[in-house]
Design a protein around this motif. Structure first.
Motif, short mmCIF file in Angstrom:
data_model
loop_
_atom_site.label_atom_id
_atom_site.label_comp_id
_atom_site.label_asym_id
_atom_site.label_seq_id
_atom_site.Cartn_x
_atom_site.Cartn_y
_atom_site.Cartn_z
N TYR A 123 0.85 -1.17 0.00
CA TYR A 123 0.00 0.00 0.00
C TYR A 123 0.89 1.23 0.00
O TYR A 123 1.73 1.38 0.88
CB TYR A 123 -0.93 -0.01 1.23
CG TYR A 123 -1.88 -1.18 1.18
CD1 TYR A 123 -3.06 -1.09 0.46
CD2 TYR A 123 -1.56 -2.38 1.80
CE1 TYR A 123 -3.92 -2.17 0.38
CE2 TYR A 123 -2.41 -3.46 1.71
CZ TYR A 123 -3.59 -3.36 1.01
OH TYR A 123 -4.43 -4.43 0.92
N LEU A 124 0.71 2.07 -1.00
CA LEU A 124 1.48 3.31 -1.12
C LEU A 124 0.57 4.46 -0.71
O LEU A 124 -0.56 4.56 -1.18
CB LEU A 124 1.97 3.50 -2.55
CG LEU A 124 2.80 2.35 -3.13
CD1 LEU A 124 3.24 2.67 -4.56
CD2 LEU A 124 3.99 2.03 -2.24
N TYR A 125 1.06 5.32 0.18
CA TYR A 125 0.26 6.39 0.76
C TYR A 125 0.77 7.76 0.34
O TYR A 125 1.98 7.99 0.27
CB TYR A 125 0.27 6.29 2.29
CG TYR A 125 -0.36 5.04 2.81
CD1 TYR A 125 -1.71 5.00 3.12
CD2 TYR A 125 0.40 3.88 2.99
CE1 TYR A 125 -2.30 3.84 3.61
CE2 TYR A 125 -0.18 2.71 3.47
CZ TYR A 125 -1.53 2.70 3.78
OH TYR A 125 -2.10 1.55 4.25
N TYR A 126 -0.17 8.68 0.15
CA TYR A 126 0.14 10.04 -0.26
C TYR A 126 0.88 10.81 0.84
O TYR A 126 1.78 11.58 0.56
CB TYR A 126 -1.15 10.76 -0.64
CG TYR A 126 -0.96 12.19 -1.07
CD1 TYR A 126 -0.45 12.49 -2.33
CD2 TYR A 126 -1.28 13.23 -0.21
CE1 TYR A 126 -0.28 13.80 -2.73
CE2 TYR A 126 -1.11 14.55 -0.60
CZ TYR A 126 -0.60 14.83 -1.87
OH TYR A 126 -0.42 16.13 -2.25
N ASN B 160 4.86 11.07 -5.59
CA ASN B 160 4.00 11.55 -4.51
C ASN B 160 3.81 10.54 -3.38
O ASN B 160 2.92 10.71 -2.55
CB ASN B 160 2.62 11.93 -5.07
CG ASN B 160 2.62 13.30 -5.70
OD1 ASN B 160 3.17 14.24 -5.14
ND2 ASN B 160 2.03 13.41 -6.86
N VAL B 161 4.61 9.49 -3.31
CA VAL B 161 4.45 8.51 -2.24
C VAL B 161 5.30 8.95 -1.04
O VAL B 161 6.50 9.15 -1.16
CB VAL B 161 4.87 7.09 -2.70
CG1 VAL B 161 4.82 6.12 -1.52
CG2 VAL B 161 3.97 6.62 -3.83
N ASP C 122 -6.93 12.94 1.93
CA ASP C 122 -5.79 13.80 1.59
C ASP C 122 -4.99 13.17 0.45
O ASP C 122 -4.41 12.10 0.60
CB ASP C 122 -4.90 13.97 2.83
CG ASP C 122 -3.70 14.85 2.59
OD1 ASP C 122 -3.80 15.77 1.75
OD2 ASP C 122 -2.67 14.63 3.23
N GLY C 123 -4.98 13.80 -0.72
CA GLY C 123 -4.24 13.29 -1.87
C GLY C 123 -5.06 12.50 -2.86
O GLY C 123 -4.54 12.06 -3.89
N TYR C 124 -6.34 12.29 -2.61
CA TYR C 124 -7.19 11.53 -3.53
C TYR C 124 -7.12 12.13 -4.94
O TYR C 124 -7.23 13.34 -5.12
CB TYR C 124 -8.65 11.53 -3.05
CG TYR C 124 -9.58 10.84 -4.02
CD1 TYR C 124 -9.67 9.46 -4.03
CD2 TYR C 124 -10.33 11.57 -4.92
CE1 TYR C 124 -10.51 8.81 -4.93
CE2 TYR C 124 -11.16 10.93 -5.82
CZ TYR C 124 -11.25 9.55 -5.82
OH TYR C 124 -12.07 8.92 -6.70
N ASN D 227 -5.82 9.68 7.29
CA ASN D 227 -6.82 9.66 6.22
C ASN D 227 -6.19 9.87 4.85
O ASN D 227 -6.87 10.23 3.89
CB ASN D 227 -7.90 10.70 6.48
CG ASN D 227 -7.37 12.12 6.45
OD1 ASN D 227 -6.15 12.33 6.49
ND2 ASN D 227 -8.26 13.08 6.40
N SER D 228 -4.92 9.64 4.74
CA SER D 228 -4.19 9.83 3.49
C SER D 228 -4.71 8.91 2.39
O SER D 228 -5.07 7.77 2.64
CB SER D 228 -2.71 9.55 3.74
OG SER D 228 -1.98 9.61 2.55
N ALA D 229 -4.70 9.41 1.17
CA ALA D 229 -5.06 8.58 0.01
C ALA D 229 -4.02 7.49 -0.18
O ALA D 229 -2.86 7.67 0.15
CB ALA D 229 -5.16 9.45 -1.24
N TRP D 230 -4.44 6.34 -0.71
CA TRP D 230 -3.55 5.20 -0.90
C TRP D 230 -3.86 4.51 -2.22
O TRP D 230 -4.91 4.71 -2.82
CB TRP D 230 -3.64 4.22 0.25
CG TRP D 230 -5.04 3.75 0.55
CD1 TRP D 230 -5.89 4.27 1.48
CD2 TRP D 230 -5.75 2.70 -0.10
NE1 TRP D 230 -7.08 3.60 1.45
CE2 TRP D 230 -7.02 2.63 0.50
CE3 TRP D 230 -5.44 1.81 -1.12
CZ2 TRP D 230 -7.99 1.70 0.10
CZ3 TRP D 230 -6.41 0.89 -1.52
CH2 TRP D 230 -7.66 0.85 -0.91
N ARG D 231 -2.93 3.68 -2.62
CA ARG D 231 -3.11 2.82 -3.80
C ARG D 231 -2.43 1.50 -3.50
O ARG D 231 -1.32 1.47 -2.98
CB ARG D 231 -2.48 3.45 -5.03
CG ARG D 231 -2.55 2.60 -6.27
CD ARG D 231 -3.43 3.19 -7.28
NE ARG D 231 -3.52 2.33 -8.46
CZ ARG D 231 -4.08 2.72 -9.56
NH1 ARG D 231 -4.57 3.93 -9.65
NH2 ARG D 231 -4.16 1.92 -10.57
#
Length: 152
Positions: free
Chosen positions: A59-62, A99-100, A90-92, A67-71
């Motif tokens: 999982y990579l987080y912004y 940006n990770v 945040d970062g969505y 509440n950070s956006a992740w992928r």
């Protein structure tokens, strides 16, 4: 049980040796043989499922915010250019490339390598199975690709 292979190792290439030792740069990454799975993920490593619930993703987080956006990624990615953070606040919608801020490796047998450049080159930050932390300086918010190495 899932099976994964390192096609480069089977071929006995120098690239595989570089990836396995973590030294130098490489032009190809080992691929997890399973099909790419992008599933719903916990928003933070703290809210993660129990260790018995390994899902094989990183999982990579912004940012470091809860509440950070992740992928989530299951297999190697030579270039994050077309990817955006798809969950969180945040970062969505922001690009993943460069940006990770932090990552969490929720795979019990594979180490994840986050590379500075596309195609698995340049500086690298390695996340051991189960490791969750901020990326190291030099790769934090300067990231372009992801590869995997079997460690156990």
């Amino acid at each position: 049980m899932r099976t994964r292979t390192l096609s480069a190792v089977v071929a006995g290439s120098a690239t595989a040796a570089l990836l396995l030792t973590g030294v130098g740069t490489a032009t190809a990454a080992p691929a997890k043989s399973d099909q790419l799975r992008k599933t719903a993920a916990p928003a933070t490593a703290e809210a993660a499922p129990a260790r018995a619930a390994w899902d094989g993703n990183i999982y990579l987080y912004y940012s470091t915010a809860a509440n950070s956006a992740w992928r989530a990624y299951y297999s190697g990615t030579p270039d994050f250019a077309s990817d955006t953070f798809n969950a969180g606040v945040d970062g969505y919608g922001q690009r993943v490339k460069n940006n990770v801020n932090r990552a969490w490796n929720n795979d019990q047998r594979w180490a994840a390598h986050i590379w500075y450049n596309e195609n698995y080159q340049g500086a690298v930050d390695t996340f051991s199975p189960g490791e969750a932390r901020q990326l190291k300086v030099g790769v934090r918010n300067d990231n372009a690709s992801l590869s995997w190495t079997l460690v156990g």
